[in-house]
Scaffold this active site. Structure first.
Site, short mmCIF file in Angstrom:
data_model
loop_
_atom_site.label_atom_id
_atom_site.label_comp_id
_atom_site.label_asym_id
_atom_site.label_seq_id
_atom_site.Cartn_x
_atom_site.Cartn_y
_atom_site.Cartn_z
CD GLU A 47 -14.30 -68.28 -19.55
OE1 GLU A 47 -13.54 -68.10 -18.54
OE2 GLU A 47 -14.11 -69.23 -20.06
CG ASP B 190 -18.22 -59.90 -23.62
OD1 ASP B 190 -18.95 -59.79 -24.66
OD2 ASP B 190 -18.67 -60.81 -22.57
N1 LIG Z 1 -17.71 -55.92 -9.57
C1 LIG Z 1 -19.05 -56.17 -9.79
N2 LIG Z 1 -19.83 -55.33 -9.12
C2 LIG Z 1 -21.22 -55.77 -9.21
N3 LIG Z 1 -21.61 -56.59 -10.13
C3 LIG Z 1 -20.71 -57.24 -10.86
C4 LIG Z 1 -19.44 -57.11 -10.71
N4 LIG Z 1 -18.82 -58.10 -11.47
C5 LIG Z 1 -19.69 -58.95 -12.26
N5 LIG Z 1 -21.09 -58.32 -11.58
C6 LIG Z 1 -22.41 -58.88 -12.08
O1 LIG Z 1 -22.33 -60.44 -12.48
C7 LIG Z 1 -22.52 -60.62 -13.74
C8 LIG Z 1 -21.31 -61.41 -14.56
O2 LIG Z 1 -20.01 -61.02 -14.24
P1 LIG Z 1 -19.17 -61.39 -15.51
O3 LIG Z 1 -19.47 -60.57 -16.81
O4 LIG Z 1 -17.81 -60.60 -15.06
O5 LIG Z 1 -19.24 -62.59 -15.78
P2 LIG Z 1 -19.09 -63.72 -16.91
O6 LIG Z 1 -19.27 -65.00 -16.42
O7 LIG Z 1 -18.13 -63.21 -17.83
O8 LIG Z 1 -20.48 -63.09 -17.62
P3 LIG Z 1 -20.89 -63.65 -19.09
O9 LIG Z 1 -20.38 -64.74 -19.47
O10 LIG Z 1 -22.49 -63.23 -19.10
O11 LIG Z 1 -20.13 -62.19 -19.88
C9 LIG Z 1 -22.36 -59.14 -14.55
O12 LIG Z 1 -23.12 -58.72 -15.69
C10 LIG Z 1 -22.64 -58.28 -13.26
O13 LIG Z 1 -24.07 -58.10 -13.28
#
Ligand SMILES: Nc1ncnc2c1ncn2[C@@H]1O[C@H](COP(=O)(O)OP(=O)(O)OP(=O)(O)O)[C@@H](O)[C@H]1O
Length: 261
Positions: free
Chosen positions: A27, A161
């Protein structure tokens, strides 16, 4: 991660905002920055923030893509803002949101685990403790994880998720406080089905990465989860029965599905 996106983000945010990419998911692209979106930089501050950016998807019609990006960015931001206000529930603080361009700024949570065990999410924490899986620290942390999910569900929110990477542990002296992150698929929901699926997704995630001790780990998580509901008296006990019953049904469905392939 494509340089094109990094350059695009950098030029949009201006060179005044330092960005370091840390993750590219299905995403979003996630960056850390030391720049607050509207506060002056404190001298010698090592404060970090998260910038989560949903890039455009070329395969989608541009107008639909824009509408979806706006909708998802707003949905995640609204949920985080509401969840942050629930006493006892730990989620990153929302700092800023630019829904038209797909940006969210968040409080940065967690740290690197000692011994090169990686970032302090639940998955890495359990790997780090693979040699002492039944310690009081592991049991307490997992019960606290269960309490976070219990609080989320009791307040009629679902994560969508719930994996062990989406649970970040924040150090509190010698202890850890679990925080839930990534509400991109989150929702306001009082449906036992959504809650059962959340519990099942986490159970499967732990089973797949920590199969040796998964039974105990999942039992501790459920202890914490149940505690929150039981604290609500008869109403809580009734709702807990409904959720755990549906959880069992989701699990059975999952088993049938994996047997059929
Ligand atoms: N508030 C936060 N503090 C520290 N690290 C964060 C935070 N938000 C996100 N991350 C890091 O960034 C990664 C990806 O963030 P997030 O899961 O929100 O995005 P995503 O694109 O939905 O990821 P995925 O598709 O892999 O689930 C997390 O696994 C974490 O390691």
């Amino acid at each position: 991660m494509t340089q094109e996106f990094i350059d695009k983000v950098s030029s949009y945010l201006t060179p005044d905002v330092d960005i370091a990419p840390i993750s590219q998911g299905a995403e979003a692209i996630v960056f850390t920055t030391t720049t607050h979106p509207y506060l002056p930089r404190a001298k010698d501050s090592h404060q970090k923030y998260i910038i989560k950016y949903r890039p455009p998807k070329r395969y989608r019609h541009p107008q639909i893509d824009q509408a979806l990006t706006k909708h998802r960015t707003l949905n995640e931001s609204r949920l985080l803002a509401k969840l942050y206000l629930i006493p006892g529930l730990c989620v990153p603080q929302l700092i800023a949101c630019d829904p038209y361009n797909g940006f969210i700024w968040l409080e940065f949570l967690g740290e690197d685990l000692p011994g090169g065990h990686g970032f302090s999410n639940l998955k890495n924490f359990l790997w780090m403790h693979d040699q002492d899986p039944y310690s009081d620290l592991v049991a307490t942390t997992l019960r606290k994880v269960g309490r976070q999910i219990g609080l989320l569900h009791w307040n009629d929110y679902c994560h969508g998720d719930l994996t062990s990477s989406n649970i970040v542990l924040v150090r509190d002296g010698a202890r850890w406080t679990p925080h839930l992150i990534d509400f991109g698929l989150g929702s306001v929901s009082n449906l036992v089905e959504d809650k059962g699926v959340d519990l099942y997704v986490l159970e499967r995630a732990i089973l797949s990465t920590h199969s040796k001790h998964a039974e105990k780990y999942n039992a501790w998580i459920m202890e914490g989860f149940e505690e929150v509901y039981r604290e609500q008296g008869a109403k809580g006990a009734k709702k807990l029965k409904e959720v755990t019953k549906r959880f069992e049904e989701v699990r059975l469905r999952g088993r049938k599905r994996s047997m059929l392939g």
